[in-house]
Design a protein around this motif. Sequence first.
Motif, PDB file in Angstrom:
ATOM      1  N   GLU A   1      -2.735   8.020  -5.871  1.00  0.00           N
ATOM      2  CA  GLU A   1      -2.558   9.160  -6.785  1.00  0.00           C
ATOM      3  C   GLU A   1      -2.521   8.647  -8.232  1.00  0.00           C
ATOM      4  OE1 GLU A   1      -2.165  12.413  -5.828  1.00  0.00           O
ATOM      5  OE2 GLU A   1      -1.798  12.195  -3.679  1.00  0.00           O
TER       6      GLU A   1
ATOM      7  N   VAL B   1       0.862  -1.188   0.000  1.00  0.00           N
ATOM      8  CA  VAL B   1       0.000   0.000   0.000  1.00  0.00           C
ATOM      9  C   VAL B   1       0.893   1.230   0.000  1.00  0.00           C
ATOM     10  CG1 VAL B   1      -1.920   1.184   1.114  1.00  0.00           C
ATOM     11  CG2 VAL B   1      -1.646  -1.296   1.393  1.00  0.00           C
TER      12      VAL B   1
ATOM     13  N   ARG C   1       5.921  16.288   6.867  1.00  0.00           N
ATOM     14  CA  ARG C   1       6.666  15.184   7.471  1.00  0.00           C
ATOM     15  C   ARG C   1       5.732  14.247   8.236  1.00  0.00           C
ATOM     16  NH1 ARG C   1       9.364  20.025   8.884  1.00  0.00           N
ATOM     17  NH2 ARG C   1      11.467  20.189   8.037  1.00  0.00           N
TER      18      ARG C   1
ATOM     19  N   VAL D   1       9.394   4.423  -1.088  1.00  0.00           N
ATOM     20  CA  VAL D   1       9.571   3.224  -0.251  1.00  0.00           C
ATOM     21  C   VAL D   1       8.726   2.068  -0.792  1.00  0.00           C
ATOM     22  CG1 VAL D   1       9.277   2.285   2.076  1.00  0.00           C
ATOM     23  CG2 VAL D   1      10.194   4.589   1.766  1.00  0.00           C
TER      24      VAL D   1
ATOM     25  N   SER E   1      14.110  17.624   0.126  1.00  0.00           N
ATOM     26  CA  SER E   1      15.379  18.243  -0.307  1.00  0.00           C
ATOM     27  C   SER E   1      16.117  17.387  -1.338  1.00  0.00           C
ATOM     28  CB  SER E   1      16.294  18.476   0.895  1.00  0.00           C
ATOM     29  OG  SER E   1      15.645  19.218   1.899  1.00  0.00           O
TER      30      SER E   1
ATOM     31  N   PHE F   1      -9.169   8.312   4.044  1.00  0.00           N
ATOM     32  CA  PHE F   1      -8.000   8.725   3.277  1.00  0.00           C
ATOM     33  C   PHE F   1      -8.325   9.912   2.381  1.00  0.00           C
ATOM     34  CE2 PHE F   1      -7.626   4.246   4.248  1.00  0.00           C
ATOM     35  CZ  PHE F   1      -6.370   4.200   4.811  1.00  0.00           C
TER      36      PHE F   1
ATOM     37  N   HIS G   1      21.456  11.340   2.047  1.00  0.00           N
ATOM     38  CA  HIS G   1      22.196  11.709   3.257  1.00  0.00           C
ATOM     39  C   HIS G   1      23.341  10.750   3.554  1.00  0.00           C
ATOM     40  CE1 HIS G   1      19.813  15.048   4.589  1.00  0.00           C
ATOM     41  NE2 HIS G   1      18.682  14.365   4.497  1.00  0.00           N
TER      42      HIS G   1
ATOM     43  N   ILE H   1       7.990   7.123   8.539  1.00  0.00           N
ATOM     44  CA  ILE H   1       9.129   7.142   7.602  1.00  0.00           C
ATOM     45  C   ILE H   1       9.376   8.593   7.173  1.00  0.00           C
ATOM     46  CG2 ILE H   1      10.116   6.087   5.531  1.00  0.00           C
ATOM     47  CD1 ILE H   1       9.390   4.064   7.773  1.00  0.00           C
ATOM     48  N   ASP H   2       9.900   9.348   8.132  1.00  0.00           N
ATOM     49  CA  ASP H   2      10.294  10.730   7.816  1.00  0.00           C
ATOM     50  C   ASP H   2      11.778  10.708   7.420  1.00  0.00           C
ATOM     51  OD1 ASP H   2      11.197  10.153  10.384  1.00  0.00           O
ATOM     52  OD2 ASP H   2      10.768  12.113  11.200  1.00  0.00           O
ATOM     53  N   SER H   3      12.423  11.846   7.351  1.00  0.00           N
ATOM     54  CA  SER H   3      13.817  11.876   6.911  1.00  0.00           C
ATOM     55  C   SER H   3      14.688  11.020   7.827  1.00  0.00           C
ATOM     56  CB  SER H   3      14.320  13.322   6.924  1.00  0.00           C
ATOM     57  OG  SER H   3      15.539  13.395   6.252  1.00  0.00           O
ATOM     58  N   PRO H   4      15.593  10.215   7.336  1.00  0.00           N
ATOM     59  CA  PRO H   4      16.074  10.076   5.965  1.00  0.00           C
ATOM     60  C   PRO H   4      15.384   8.931   5.195  1.00  0.00           C
ATOM     61  CG  PRO H   4      17.544   8.885   7.434  1.00  0.00           C
ATOM     62  CD  PRO H   4      16.396   9.359   8.267  1.00  0.00           C
TER      63      PRO H   4
ATOM     64  N   VAL I   1      -3.794   3.353   7.705  1.00  0.00           N
ATOM     65  CA  VAL I   1      -3.804   1.982   7.170  1.00  0.00           C
ATOM     66  C   VAL I   1      -3.672   0.986   8.324  1.00  0.00           C
ATOM     67  CG1 VAL I   1      -2.516   0.318   5.748  1.00  0.00           C
ATOM     68  CG2 VAL I   1      -2.952   2.624   4.878  1.00  0.00           C
TER      69      VAL I   1
ATOM     70  N   VAL J   1      18.034  14.963  -0.938  1.00  0.00           N
ATOM     71  CA  VAL J   1      19.419  14.709  -0.530  1.00  0.00           C
ATOM     72  C   VAL J   1      19.594  13.239  -0.183  1.00  0.00           C
ATOM     73  CG1 VAL J   1      21.180  15.213   1.220  1.00  0.00           C
ATOM     74  CG2 VAL J   1      19.761  17.054   0.307  1.00  0.00           C
TER      75      VAL J   1
ATOM     76  N   ARG K   1      -7.044   3.150  -4.496  1.00  0.00           N
ATOM     77  CA  ARG K   1      -6.935   3.426  -3.060  1.00  0.00           C
ATOM     78  C   ARG K   1      -7.411   2.246  -2.226  1.00  0.00           C
ATOM     79  NH1 ARG K   1     -10.043   8.589  -1.188  1.00  0.00           N
ATOM     80  NH2 ARG K   1      -8.119   9.590  -1.865  1.00  0.00           N
TER      81      ARG K   1
ATOM     82  N   TYR L   1      10.125  25.792   1.856  1.00  0.00           N
ATOM     83  CA  TYR L   1      11.346  26.164   1.124  1.00  0.00           C
ATOM     84  C   TYR L   1      11.160  27.529   0.474  1.00  0.00           C
ATOM     85  CZ  TYR L   1      12.658  21.190   1.361  1.00  0.00           C
ATOM     86  OH  TYR L   1      12.991  19.935   1.787  1.00  0.00           O
TER      87      TYR L   1
HETATM   88  C1  LIG Z   1      10.396  18.771   3.859  1.00  0.00           C
HETATM   89  C2  LIG Z   1      10.992  17.401   3.775  1.00  0.00           C
HETATM   90  C3  LIG Z   1      12.341  17.242   3.433  1.00  0.00           C
HETATM   91  C4  LIG Z   1      12.893  15.961   3.355  1.00  0.00           C
HETATM   92  N1  LIG Z   1      14.179  15.827   2.898  1.00  0.00           N
HETATM   93  C5  LIG Z   1      14.701  14.577   2.764  1.00  0.00           C
HETATM   94  C6  LIG Z   1      16.003  14.395   2.213  1.00  0.00           C
HETATM   95  O1  LIG Z   1      16.633  15.330   1.742  1.00  0.00           O
HETATM   96  N2  LIG Z   1      16.517  13.134   2.189  1.00  0.00           N
HETATM   97  C7  LIG Z   1      15.833  12.061   2.660  1.00  0.00           C
HETATM   98  O2  LIG Z   1      16.378  10.972   2.678  1.00  0.00           O
HETATM   99  N3  LIG Z   1      14.567  12.200   3.138  1.00  0.00           N
HETATM  100  C8  LIG Z   1      13.989  13.423   3.160  1.00  0.00           C
HETATM  101  N4  LIG Z   1      12.697  13.577   3.601  1.00  0.00           N
HETATM  102  C9  LIG Z   1      11.930  12.382   3.944  1.00  0.00           C
HETATM  103  C10 LIG Z   1      11.443  11.675   2.678  1.00  0.00           C
HETATM  104  O3  LIG Z   1      10.867  12.590   1.764  1.00  0.00           O
HETATM  105  C11 LIG Z   1      10.396  10.630   3.077  1.00  0.00           C
HETATM  106  O4  LIG Z   1      10.893   9.852   4.127  1.00  0.00           O
HETATM  107  C12 LIG Z   1      10.085   9.704   1.905  1.00  0.00           C
HETATM  108  O5  LIG Z   1       9.712  10.425   0.758  1.00  0.00           O
HETATM  109  C13 LIG Z   1       8.962   8.771   2.324  1.00  0.00           C
HETATM  110  O6  LIG Z   1       8.568   8.019   1.203  1.00  0.00           O
HETATM  111  P1  LIG Z   1       7.324   7.071   1.339  1.00  0.00           P
HETATM  112  O7  LIG Z   1       7.289   6.220   0.122  1.00  0.00           O
HETATM  113  O8  LIG Z   1       7.350   6.393   2.677  1.00  0.00           O
HETATM  114  O9  LIG Z   1       6.078   8.069   1.434  1.00  0.00           O
HETATM  115  P2  LIG Z   1       5.273   8.865   0.309  1.00  0.00           P
HETATM  116  O10 LIG Z   1       6.133   9.452  -0.711  1.00  0.00           O
HETATM  117  O11 LIG Z   1       4.378   9.784   1.086  1.00  0.00           O
HETATM  118  O12 LIG Z   1       4.403   7.745  -0.371  1.00  0.00           O
HETATM  119  C14 LIG Z   1       3.307   7.119   0.287  1.00  0.00           C
HETATM  120  C15 LIG Z   1       2.275   6.863  -0.776  1.00  0.00           C
HETATM  121  O13 LIG Z   1       1.194   6.127  -0.225  1.00  0.00           O
HETATM  122  C16 LIG Z   1       0.030   6.489  -0.932  1.00  0.00           C
HETATM  123  N5  LIG Z   1      -1.132   6.073  -0.139  1.00  0.00           N
HETATM  124  C17 LIG Z   1      -1.454   6.479   1.118  1.00  0.00           C
HETATM  125  N6  LIG Z   1      -2.598   5.884   1.526  1.00  0.00           N
HETATM  126  C18 LIG Z   1      -2.998   5.091   0.501  1.00  0.00           C
HETATM  127  C19 LIG Z   1      -4.122   4.220   0.321  1.00  0.00           C
HETATM  128  N7  LIG Z   1      -5.057   4.070   1.273  1.00  0.00           N
HETATM  129  N8  LIG Z   1      -4.240   3.546  -0.867  1.00  0.00           N
HETATM  130  C20 LIG Z   1      -3.303   3.715  -1.845  1.00  0.00           C
HETATM  131  N9  LIG Z   1      -2.229   4.536  -1.721  1.00  0.00           N
HETATM  132  C21 LIG Z   1      -2.076   5.208  -0.559  1.00  0.00           C
HETATM  133  C22 LIG Z   1       0.181   7.997  -1.064  1.00  0.00           C
HETATM  134  O14 LIG Z   1      -0.620   8.506  -2.114  1.00  0.00           O
HETATM  135  C23 LIG Z   1       1.662   8.149  -1.317  1.00  0.00           C
HETATM  136  O15 LIG Z   1       1.973   8.263  -2.702  1.00  0.00           O
HETATM  137  C24 LIG Z   1      12.106  14.835   3.669  1.00  0.00           C
HETATM  138  C25 LIG Z   1      10.754  14.996   3.983  1.00  0.00           C
HETATM  139  C26 LIG Z   1      10.194  16.263   4.027  1.00  0.00           C
HETATM  140  C27 LIG Z   1       8.743  16.422   4.326  1.00  0.00           C
END
Ligand SMILES: Cc1cc2nc3c(=O)[nH]c(=O)nc-3n(C[C@H](O)[C@H](O)[C@H](O)COP(=O)(O)OP(=O)(O)OC[C@H]3O[C@@H](n4cnc5c(N)ncnc54)[C@H](O)[C@@H]3O)c2cc1C
Length: 389
Positions: free
Chosen positions: A35, A9, A335, A14, A47, A293, A51, A365-368, A214, A49, A171, A236
Amino acid sequence: MFSIDVTIVGGGVVGCATAAACARRGWSVVLLEQEADVGRATTSRNSQVCHGGMYYPAGTLKARYCVTGRRLLKEFCAEAQVGYDECGKLIVAADGTQIGELERLHALGTENGVEDLRLLDRRELSRLEPGVTAEAALWSPRTGIMDAEGVARAYARQAAASGAQVMTGARLVGLGKSGRMWDVVVEAGDSARDGWRHGSRCVINAAGLWADRVAALAGIDTTAREWNLHLSRGNYFAVDTRHAGRVKHLVYPVPPADGSTLGVHVCLDLGGRMRLGPDFEVLDADPRPAAGFGLDTDLDYRVDPERAAAFHEGARGFLPWLEPGDLTPDMSGIRPKLCAHGFRDFVVRRETDTGLEGLVNLVGIDSPGLTSAPALAAAAADLAAEVLA
Ligand SMILES: Cc1cc2nc3c(=O)[nH]c(=O)nc-3n(C[C@H](O)[C@H](O)[C@H](O)COP(=O)(O)OP(=O)(O)OC[C@H]3O[C@@H](n4cnc5c(N)ncnc54)[C@H](O)[C@@H]3O)c2cc1C
């Protein structure tokens, strides 16, 4: 109803990396992304980056996954021809009182396995980065920048090439246990397609800003586990293009002591654009709908122009040439933090309680998280292997 091995999901970086890792192991895989395309949520609002890994307490998942993730991402970007630039990063000490903190980060980074870290004095710093003024710096030559959305798309393509079904505009709206299988209920985001339900032996929750929802949908008490996400905005500001090329490396201040953020820094993108950010804006109210959601792309990402003064104040110490008029509101990201302030580690957990077996949760799952994506994916695939054994 059809049945598959693994449902993921969330099609952020990630989830896409996890889908690729699972499909490579020969399992049948469905990736659900609400999406219209993958990588549109937090993955494309950060960003960008890759890291090094010198900030996180030794032994934490953030420290370990960041260090291995960066090496894997660099290789992946080279293989998949996704933009990546090992531009290097400086953490700068404004004055002598901050040098102790640089030494602490140097030692911590070395303990975490970050390669080639080096302390620079004022003269060495001004030779390496004449556009920056500071007393001393910690130099991390292995830190890089990438095309983050491109990384997510490339992982999704790799997953599809290994047989995964990558479903966008799809979704997850229901998740219940039916014997040993999860009953997965999906709503389609376009009128041309009906929703559906399928059975899945394993479900991996990689839903980013919605990961707590979820988990709750699956029956987990997220309050008892302290998994309710605290969302904070990171804003930013773009730096006037007349300064393009003036700074060649990422430049960060010594991070605020509470560990919530890395501090407002100079971000460069692959096109050479310079931005400052992100700051840390605590949101008074949860920007998500009260239940269920919604699309990340519908959340409020507007940047308040009034914040420019604080950005200027924060950066002019190390960028003495920066003028208040150089800053224009740019973008923001949100975040998915497990605590409003301070440090909490990633949650990567296979559920073993009766009624929840077969569920793997990736929460907070925030930065990094971007840098760690390949390592998080490998860990999630290992947990899925335990479910499918
Ligand atoms: C301002 C900012 C700066 C950052 N800078 C960095 C950096 O420089 N380097 C770094 O390593 N990390 C950075 N991070 C952290 C990094 O961006 C995130 O940790 C990472 O993008 C998380 O990815 P993800 O796949 O877990 O989440 P997401 O990209 O949020 O993906 C989750 C997906 O799940 C989907 N979803 C949710 N619920 C459902 C559902 N019910 N059904 C179907 N789909 C669903 C959403 O639509 C979304 O596309 C930063 C974060 C922020 C906010």
